[in-house]
Design a protein around this motif. Sequence first.
Motif, mmCIF file in Angstrom:
data_model
loop_
_atom_site.group_PDB
_atom_site.id
_atom_site.type_symbol
_atom_site.label_atom_id
_atom_site.label_comp_id
_atom_site.label_asym_id
_atom_site.label_seq_id
_atom_site.Cartn_x
_atom_site.Cartn_y
_atom_site.Cartn_z
ATOM 1 N N ILE A 151 0.840 -1.184 0.000
ATOM 2 C CA ILE A 151 0.000 0.000 0.000
ATOM 3 C C ILE A 151 0.878 1.239 0.000
ATOM 4 O O ILE A 151 1.989 1.229 0.551
ATOM 5 C CB ILE A 151 -0.968 -0.003 1.206
ATOM 6 C CG1 ILE A 151 -2.014 1.122 1.097
ATOM 7 C CG2 ILE A 151 -0.211 0.059 2.529
ATOM 8 C CD1 ILE A 151 -3.181 0.976 2.076
ATOM 9 N N GLN A 152 0.387 2.297 -0.647
ATOM 10 C CA GLN A 152 1.083 3.571 -0.724
ATOM 11 C C GLN A 152 0.124 4.676 -0.304
ATOM 12 O O GLN A 152 -1.010 4.752 -0.800
ATOM 13 C CB GLN A 152 1.587 3.825 -2.145
ATOM 14 C CG GLN A 152 2.243 5.183 -2.360
ATOM 15 C CD GLN A 152 2.631 5.418 -3.810
ATOM 16 O OE1 GLN A 152 2.599 4.504 -4.631
ATOM 17 N NE2 GLN A 152 2.995 6.639 -4.135
ATOM 18 N N PHE A 153 0.580 5.533 0.624
ATOM 19 C CA PHE A 153 -0.190 6.683 1.077
ATOM 20 C C PHE A 153 0.457 7.973 0.579
ATOM 21 O O PHE A 153 1.687 8.086 0.518
ATOM 22 C CB PHE A 153 -0.220 6.756 2.614
ATOM 23 C CG PHE A 153 -0.983 5.674 3.300
ATOM 24 C CD1 PHE A 153 -0.342 4.532 3.753
ATOM 25 C CD2 PHE A 153 -2.352 5.799 3.516
ATOM 26 C CE1 PHE A 153 -1.037 3.529 4.405
ATOM 27 C CE2 PHE A 153 -3.056 4.801 4.183
ATOM 28 C CZ PHE A 153 -2.396 3.667 4.618
ATOM 29 N N VAL A 203 -4.980 7.081 0.393
ATOM 30 C CA VAL A 203 -4.410 5.908 -0.259
ATOM 31 C C VAL A 203 -4.215 6.179 -1.742
ATOM 32 O O VAL A 203 -5.161 6.583 -2.436
ATOM 33 C CB VAL A 203 -5.316 4.674 -0.066
ATOM 34 C CG1 VAL A 203 -4.767 3.486 -0.862
ATOM 35 C CG2 VAL A 203 -5.431 4.315 1.406
ATOM 36 N N ASP A 253 -3.432 0.549 -3.406
ATOM 37 C CA ASP A 253 -3.539 -0.611 -2.516
ATOM 38 C C ASP A 253 -3.932 -1.836 -3.320
ATOM 39 O O ASP A 253 -4.571 -2.760 -2.807
ATOM 40 C CB ASP A 253 -4.510 -0.362 -1.360
ATOM 41 C CG ASP A 253 -5.938 -0.141 -1.827
ATOM 42 O OD1 ASP A 253 -6.830 0.015 -0.967
ATOM 43 O OD2 ASP A 253 -6.171 -0.104 -3.058
ATOM 44 N N LYS A 264 -7.054 -7.428 0.980
ATOM 45 C CA LYS A 264 -7.940 -6.634 1.818
ATOM 46 C C LYS A 264 -8.849 -7.466 2.717
ATOM 47 O O LYS A 264 -9.474 -6.922 3.644
ATOM 48 C CB LYS A 264 -8.786 -5.709 0.939
ATOM 49 C CG LYS A 264 -7.952 -4.702 0.146
ATOM 50 C CD LYS A 264 -8.821 -3.810 -0.701
ATOM 51 C CE LYS A 264 -7.980 -2.920 -1.599
ATOM 52 N NZ LYS A 264 -7.188 -3.672 -2.583
ATOM 53 N N GLU A 310 -3.666 2.146 7.902
ATOM 54 C CA GLU A 310 -4.191 3.497 8.019
ATOM 55 C C GLU A 310 -3.063 4.482 8.319
ATOM 56 O O GLU A 310 -2.018 4.112 8.857
ATOM 57 C CB GLU A 310 -5.269 3.578 9.098
ATOM 58 C CG GLU A 310 -4.808 3.185 10.489
ATOM 59 C CD GLU A 310 -5.963 3.213 11.484
ATOM 60 O OE1 GLU A 310 -7.138 3.272 11.087
ATOM 61 O OE2 GLU A 310 -5.665 3.172 12.695
ATOM 62 N N SER A 346 1.884 5.474 10.645
ATOM 63 C CA SER A 346 0.996 4.527 9.980
ATOM 64 C C SER A 346 1.024 3.194 10.713
ATOM 65 O O SER A 346 2.025 2.836 11.338
ATOM 66 C CB SER A 346 1.428 4.321 8.529
ATOM 67 O OG SER A 346 0.621 3.353 7.880
#
Lengths: 113, 111
Positions: free
Chosen positions: A47-49, A54, A57, A62, A68, A75
């Motif tokens: 995942i990349q924020f 987001v 993902d 999932k 989060e 995170s």
Amino acid sequence: EAGVAQSPRYKIIEKRQSVAFWCNPISGHATLYWYQQILGQGPKLLIQFQNNGVVDDSQLPKDRFSAERLKGVDSTLKIQPAKLEDSAVYLCASSFGLKETQYFGPGTRLLVL
Amino acid sequence: QKEVEQDPGPLSVPEGAIVSLNCTYSNSAFQYFMWYRQYSRKGPELLMYTYSSGNKEDGRFTAQVDKSSKYISLFIRDSQPSDSATYLCAMSLFGNEKLTFGTGTRLTIIP
């Protein structure tokens, strides 16, 4: 300059238990990544924020994994319930912005028995 | 077929030797090519970053990209025991994101 911090460094759990990992990126870095590195393989992006949103993902399972970054800084990555195949090193990386150099933390080694 | 192939080694060479590390890839759209060094129990750190074909030199390290052959290399001159680590190639379409990593080559430099 302090690097990317991760905790815990090691975790051993039994299958079907839950586990959480924490990452504190380099100060001022807007982009945060979680990778899974299985023994003998290269890191795979989970995942990349970008700040607290987001960006990607697509490779996050999932049904059992969640992540989060509520305030756009720290995170957490959670696995619930864990499977044997989740045994891996979970790496957190951060960068100043999109397409900038990624700096990796030392990782959390997870062993699922 | 994996998108990025890298010989896992292990590779052991004597101190002072020239080391050649290689990766091949199948996606001709990759434009950005990187080499990361990963010491035991540490996260990867970026060593070299190149765009498209050509050579890039940084001290004892030279990165080569041959897009026509879908082949990239990292050369280490005058290898030192401190170079002992796992070397990961990585590539992407979009610069330093959405990286696809190789499996890594474990290198040991023997004093």
